[in-house]
Design an enzyme around this catalytic site. Structure first.
Site: not given
Ligand code: F3S
Length: 729
Positions: A12, A41, A98, A128, A164, A220, A222
């Site tokens: 991302c 991760h 980020c 986070e 997030t 990870s 996500n």
């Molecule tokens: Fe990536 Fe930042 Fe979103 S690290 S998943 S762009 S909050």
């Protein structure tokens, strides 16, 4: 075999920036490099960096470090960690948090300082969430499930943010409950749209694939979420970390559709390796493959309580789809600024992804700094350049919007005759160039000043006052003029000056410059002239004898010629004529003081005041006969003669020094002159006089126009008579 790869597979925005920054630094520096926790991760990336000398350190280890650079990863850290880093002066550090996470830190800090209770929706053990909690002194209440809501008691006002990567569906459920418990609740949905967008795309790919591979690290969150989503749409979904994991899966039938999705922390090279590996596979026993897939799915079901999760995710996706704004290239829309960094402005568009607006694309005017002009929370018009810039973000621009606004503004400015203060940026052939709100404006030489401009270079980098006089948007041409402004102002000045400069009026002004023939006086933006003869009642050789530039003066207007913009002024008329009341000022019999101004054959002119000279006839210079006035007086002598006569009409004053000399002296001299010896001398025969003696010539000159024309030079009748008498003697 057909492979369908997700467009948003791989890093991302935030992760890519962080990983690239570490690699870039390692490649170009020999310093020791540390990351505060694993940079992402993904074990493959972490191991690869380790081989390059990058070490992972914890917060506790920071004070022990003696050199090198520490990177803060994209997950972010708490406020205290920054203090710990700053306290160790032997190391440097760089923040790769980020921007979306940093925004959460800012919100939490602001509301914690305002006295709000902070709720963080997310997993308490996730780095986070730990970092976010560090911005409210670890006082935040972490809520991951509905059971955690029991903690909410006696809270009056609260601020709520989300990890997030948290599930939108779960967020919505939790928010509904919390809203009913707290009156004053500030809600910030900080779930990253990048995550949602990947899940959305993964769902679509999985739905049309026979087999779906989800590539990413096991830790990870996500990637795990993507796996959950895909499982809901494709029974044969496999979670793999790298190409090695597909060995056991076997070979496939060429008719199969294979979906490839990857988590936000999966590097491109791992995805490429997987794709390469798959392309080498040949058709194999379908049954065995299916068997193995089922095993994997079963494993996933056991670990993640598959049914519930898939249901959740599907509901979440539906909500997301409903709430999403539709964007397309070229659309101009309004968003809210989430973050402003040195490189870009992050804009919430109400879309599944946030918009990224490059900092140099915010204003057409290069002099405008977006950081000075804009703030987080501001609404901003943007144009969609790309719905997906390859990193899952919407690429934005404002240049065209700005340009449109500028043209509209310029048109309005021209209609309203608005004036701009600008700086001349460049001298070009025939004029100069300046910029208004980033738009190029040409000012021709003829429009720079009211007079002809010979040296254009003198305008370079100088301030100009400009009004738009011509605008052609099609040709992108804007013509400006300073001259029209100056001409209008001058016309107004002329009006104002001539209104007050009526003949006979006394006005004030300032001496601007002197010439041989007079002094120019600024009387309110326009210069009037005091002729040298109007400077003083007395004789003035040069204006500098009376005035100097900068002197403030009061003058009388003699003449005002508006058509030719000429005004004649008088300084001497501001005081009374010196011959007014002359008899009162210089009564007969009074001893007065004056300076010898000129000497002639018949006497000396004594200046009593500017414009008033008196004559001391040669016979009145001393109490004895003198041959020449110069024998007794010289120019500049200060004398105190007695006034013998005053004639205001002919402007003549007769003075006598002799009359001021005490009488006894005169008597003694008279006695000597009448000595008997002289009377007894034998009479000599009279000599024949020349036809025209020196005295006779003097009388002629004395009586001539040359001597009687001007004020003070005139000789009065009794002086003439005296000369004639002396001649006859
Ligand atoms: Fe990536 Fe930042 Fe979103 S690290 S998943 S762009 S909050």
């Amino acid at each position: 075999m057909k492979i369908i790869k997700a467009k948003n597979a791989g890093f991302c925005f935030g992760v890519r920036k962080a990983v690239e920054a570490v690699y870039e630094y390692v490649e170009s520096n020999s310093n020791q490099v540390y990351t505060l926790g694993p940079i992402i991760h993904n074990d493959d990336v972490v191991k690869h960096l380790e081989k390059k000398g990058v070490e992972i350190v914890s917060e506790e280890e920071i004070p022990k470090l003696t050199n090198g650079l520490v990177f803060i990863r994209s997950h972010g850290v708490g406020k205290k960690v920054y203090e710990t880093l700053n306290a160790n002066h032997q190391i440097e550090w760089k923040d790769l948090t980020c921007p979306f996470v940093k925004r959460i830190h800012d919100i939490v800090l602001e509301y914690d300082e305002k006295g709000y209770t902070i709720f963080i929706v997310g997993k308490a053990t996730h780095p986070e969430v730990i970092g976010i909690n560090g911005w409210c002194k670890q006082h935040g209440i972490i809520i991951e499930n509905e059971s955690d809501l029991d903690q909410i008691q006696g809270v009056n006002q609260a601020c709520i943010v989300a990890q997030t990567t948290f599930s939108s569906e779960k967020w919505n459920v939790l928010i509904k409950i919390i809203q009913n418990k707290i009156n004053k609740l500030e809600i910030f949905n900080t779930i990253c749209h990048t995550t949602s967008e990947r899940q959305f795309e993964a769902k679509e790919i999985a739905a049309e694939s026979d087999i779906t591979y989800v590539i990413g690290g096991k830790k990870s969150s996500n990637t795990r979420k993507l796996f959950e989503v895909c499982c809901g749409k494709c029974e044969r979904t496999f979670a793999i970390e790298n190409a090695n994991d597909i060995e056991h899966i076997g070979k496939y039938n060429s008719d199969l559709k294979i979906g490839i999705v990857a988590g936000a922390s999966t590097p491109d090279w791992i995805i490429e390796e997987v794709l390469d590996k798959m392309s080498t596979l040949e058709e194999t026993n379908k049954e065995s493959v299916v068997e193995q897939q089922e095993e994997v799915v079963e494993e996933a079901k056991t670990e993640q309580v598959q049914d519930e999760i898939v249901e959740d995710v599907e509901m979440s996706m539906e909500d997301l789809e409903k709430s999403m704004v539709t964007l397309h290239r070229g659309l101009v829309t309004t968003g809210t600024i989430l973050k402003i960094t040195d490189d870009e402005v992050i804009v919430n568009l109400g879309y599944k992804s946030d918009g990224v607006l490059p900092i140099d694309d915010v204003y057409a005017d290069k002099d405008k700094n977006p950081k000075d002009e804009l703030s987080v929370g501001d609404e901003i018009d943007v144009k969609i350049i790309e719905v997906n810039d390859g990193n899952g973000n919407v690429r934005l621009s404002r240049r065209d919007i700005e340009a449109n606004k500028v043209w509209t503004m310029l048109q309005q400015a021209m209609d309203e005759k608005k004036e701009f203060q600008v700086v001349c940026q460049e001298v070009v052939k025939g004029g100069v160039v300046t910029f208004i709100e980033g738009c190029r404006v040409f000012v021709p030489a003829s429009q720079l000043a009211m007079h002809f401009v010979r040296n254009l270079n003198s305008f370079e980098n100088k301030e100009l006052r400009v009004r738009i006089i011509e605008l052609d948007r099609r040709k992108k041409r804007v013509i400006g003029s300073q001259r029209v402004i100056l001409e209008e102002e001058h016309a107004q000045v002329v009006e104002d000056v001539f209104e007050k400069a009526q003949p006979g009026e006394k006005i004030s002004g300032e001496v601007k410059r002197l010439t041989d023939f007079g002094a120019f006086v600024d009387i309110g933006g326009l210069d009037g002239l005091i002729h040298v003869s109007d400077l003083s009642w007395g004789r003035v050789k040069h204006p500098s004898d009376v005035l100097k530039p900068g002197d403030a003066v009061e003058v009388i207007v003699l003449k005002a010629d508006k058509e030719n913009e000429k005004i004649s002024l008088s300084l001497k008329d501001t005081i009374p004529h010196p011959w007014a009341n002359i008899e009162d000022k210089y009564p007969v019999g009074e001893v007065v003081e004056g300076t010898v101004a000129r000497i002639t054959g018949f006497g000396a002119f004594v200046s009593l005041e500017p414009g008033v000279d008196g004559l001391v006839h040669i016979s009145q210079v001393a109490d004895k006969r003198i041959e020449k006035v110069e024998d007794v007086l010289k120019i500049g002598d200060v004398v105190k003669p007695k006034v013998i006569s005053v004639d205001p009409e002919t402007k003549k004053i007769s003075l006598s020094i002799r009359a001021t000399i005490p009488k006894p002296e005169r008597m003694e001299r008279t006695e000597k002159s009448e000595r008997p010896a002289r009377a007894q001398q034998p009479k000599r025969a009279p000599k024949a006089r020349p036809v025209k003696s020196k005295m006779a010539k003097e009388i002629e000159r004395y009586a001539s126009d040359e001597l009687t024309n001007s004020l003070g030079d005139s000789i009065h009748a009794d002086a003439l008579e005296e000369l004639r008498k002396r001649l006859s003697e």
